[in-house]
Design a protein around this motif. Structure first.
Motif, PDB file in Angstrom:
ATOM      1  N   ASP A 230      -3.095  14.340 -69.821  1.00 50.60           N
ATOM      2  CA  ASP A 230      -3.753  15.360 -70.170  1.00 50.60           C
ATOM      3  C   ASP A 230      -5.145  14.577 -70.242  1.00 50.60           C
ATOM      4  O   ASP A 230      -5.412  13.886 -71.201  1.00 50.60           O
ATOM      5  CB  ASP A 230      -3.598  16.116 -71.201  1.00 50.60           C
ATOM      6  N   SER A 231      -6.054  14.673 -69.196  1.00 50.29           N
ATOM      7  CA  SER A 231      -7.353  13.863 -69.388  1.00 50.29           C
ATOM      8  C   SER A 231      -8.649  14.700 -69.113  1.00 50.29           C
ATOM      9  O   SER A 231      -8.563  15.778 -68.485  1.00 50.29           O
ATOM     10  CB  SER A 231      -7.202  12.660 -68.322  1.00 50.29           C
ATOM     11  N   ASP A 232      -9.617  13.909 -69.413  1.00 49.90           N
ATOM     12  CA  ASP A 232     -10.949  14.751 -69.435  1.00 49.90           C
ATOM     13  C   ASP A 232     -11.585  14.091 -67.982  1.00 49.90           C
ATOM     14  O   ASP A 232     -11.277  13.290 -67.580  1.00 49.90           O
ATOM     15  CB  ASP A 232     -11.760  14.275 -70.557  1.00 49.90           C
ATOM     16  N   PRO A 233     -12.775  15.076 -67.566  1.00 43.34           N
ATOM     17  CA  PRO A 233     -13.161  14.475 -66.216  1.00 43.34           C
ATOM     18  C   PRO A 233     -13.733  13.064 -66.107  1.00 43.34           C
ATOM     19  O   PRO A 233     -14.072  12.427 -67.027  1.00 43.34           O
ATOM     20  CB  PRO A 233     -14.593  15.396 -66.199  1.00 43.34           C
ATOM     21  N   GLY A 234     -13.385  12.605 -65.104  1.00 43.93           N
ATOM     22  CA  GLY A 234     -13.629  11.227 -64.888  1.00 43.93           C
ATOM     23  C   GLY A 234     -12.832  10.012 -65.244  1.00 43.93           C
ATOM     24  O   GLY A 234     -12.762   8.901 -65.045  1.00 43.93           O
TER      25      GLY A 234
ATOM     26  N   LEU B  99      -0.528  19.955 -62.392  1.00 46.04           N
ATOM     27  CA  LEU B  99      -0.282  21.158 -63.137  1.00 46.04           C
ATOM     28  C   LEU B  99      -1.543  21.889 -63.346  1.00 46.04           C
ATOM     29  O   LEU B  99      -1.486  23.350 -63.272  1.00 46.04           O
ATOM     30  CB  LEU B  99       0.317  20.721 -64.420  1.00 46.04           C
ATOM     31  N   GLU B 100      -2.591  21.124 -63.548  1.00 46.10           N
ATOM     32  CA  GLU B 100      -3.978  22.049 -63.949  1.00 46.10           C
ATOM     33  C   GLU B 100      -5.005  21.043 -63.572  1.00 46.10           C
ATOM     34  O   GLU B 100      -5.009  19.782 -63.854  1.00 46.10           O
ATOM     35  CB  GLU B 100      -3.864  22.267 -65.286  1.00 46.10           C
ATOM     36  N   GLY B 101      -6.064  21.553 -63.085  1.00 50.51           N
ATOM     37  CA  GLY B 101      -7.500  20.596 -62.832  1.00 50.51           C
ATOM     38  C   GLY B 101      -7.408  20.174 -61.466  1.00 50.51           C
ATOM     39  O   GLY B 101      -6.563  20.572 -60.228  1.00 50.51           O
ATOM     40  N   GLU B 102      -8.171  19.206 -60.949  1.00 55.67           N
ATOM     41  CA  GLU B 102      -8.286  18.466 -59.742  1.00 55.67           C
ATOM     42  C   GLU B 102      -8.227  17.001 -59.816  1.00 55.67           C
ATOM     43  O   GLU B 102      -9.082  16.410 -60.733  1.00 55.67           O
ATOM     44  CB  GLU B 102      -9.648  19.030 -59.253  1.00 55.67           C
ATOM     45  N   ALA B 103      -7.394  16.391 -59.267  1.00 50.15           N
ATOM     46  CA  ALA B 103      -7.283  14.971 -58.948  1.00 50.15           C
ATOM     47  C   ALA B 103      -7.599  14.261 -57.768  1.00 50.15           C
ATOM     48  O   ALA B 103      -7.295  14.884 -56.878  1.00 50.15           O
ATOM     49  CB  ALA B 103      -5.713  14.596 -59.444  1.00 50.15           C
TER      50      ALA B 103
ATOM     51  N   GLY C  82     -12.437  16.993 -61.378  1.00 55.08           N
ATOM     52  CA  GLY C  82     -12.836  18.413 -61.739  1.00 55.08           C
ATOM     53  C   GLY C  82     -13.950  18.312 -63.125  1.00 55.08           C
ATOM     54  O   GLY C  82     -14.266  17.383 -63.478  1.00 55.08           O
ATOM     55  N   THR C  83     -13.970  19.599 -63.466  1.00 51.27           N
ATOM     56  CA  THR C  83     -15.264  19.480 -64.531  1.00 51.27           C
ATOM     57  C   THR C  83     -14.372  19.896 -65.827  1.00 51.27           C
ATOM     58  O   THR C  83     -14.843  20.088 -66.858  1.00 51.27           O
ATOM     59  CB  THR C  83     -16.161  20.724 -64.375  1.00 51.27           C
TER      60      THR C  83
END
Length: 115
Positions: free
Chosen positions: A35-39, A56-60, A91-92
């Motif tokens: 579970d990580s933040d952008p960048g 699962l969620e976001g963009e890798a 992602g953002t």
């Protein structure tokens, strides 16, 4: 026989990522529930076994064997043994991704950025 583990019990202090090393729980696989933040993301590395990611969620943005793969929710990416790879949150918002290692223990070889 079975084992039940709470993901929150596998998180290091100050981290939202759970680290499950299979050998500690009678399992033949290990994984990171990231579970990580952008960048954020690991540097270039490889393993002597395959690794499978489930977004699962976001963009890798996954780099594998020199190729870049943009992966969103529901995408599964597999890299074979000894394949140089890395990923980061492109992602953002938050990235939630499960990184499954086909091994009861983690074996990482960090690589120079240019490999």
């Amino acid at each position: 026989m079975y084992t039940v583990v709470q993901a929150d019990d596998l998180k290091r202090e100050g981290s939202r990522t759970a680290v499950f090393q299979g050998s500690e729980h009678g399992s033949g696989v290990s994984f990171f529930s990231v579970d990580s933040d952008p960048g954020q993301g690991p540097e270039l590395h490889k393993h002597p076994y395959s690794e499978t990611w489930l977004v699962l969620e976001g963009e890798a943005l996954i780099t594998a064997d020199g190729e870049e793969i943009l992966a969103g929710p529901g995408t599964i990416v597999v890299v074979g043994p000894d394949t140089a790879h890395k990923f980061h949150n492109a992602g953002t918002g938050r990235l939630r991704i499960v990184c499954i290692h086909a091994s009861p223990t983690f074996v990482n070889e960090m690589l120079p950025a240019g490999e």
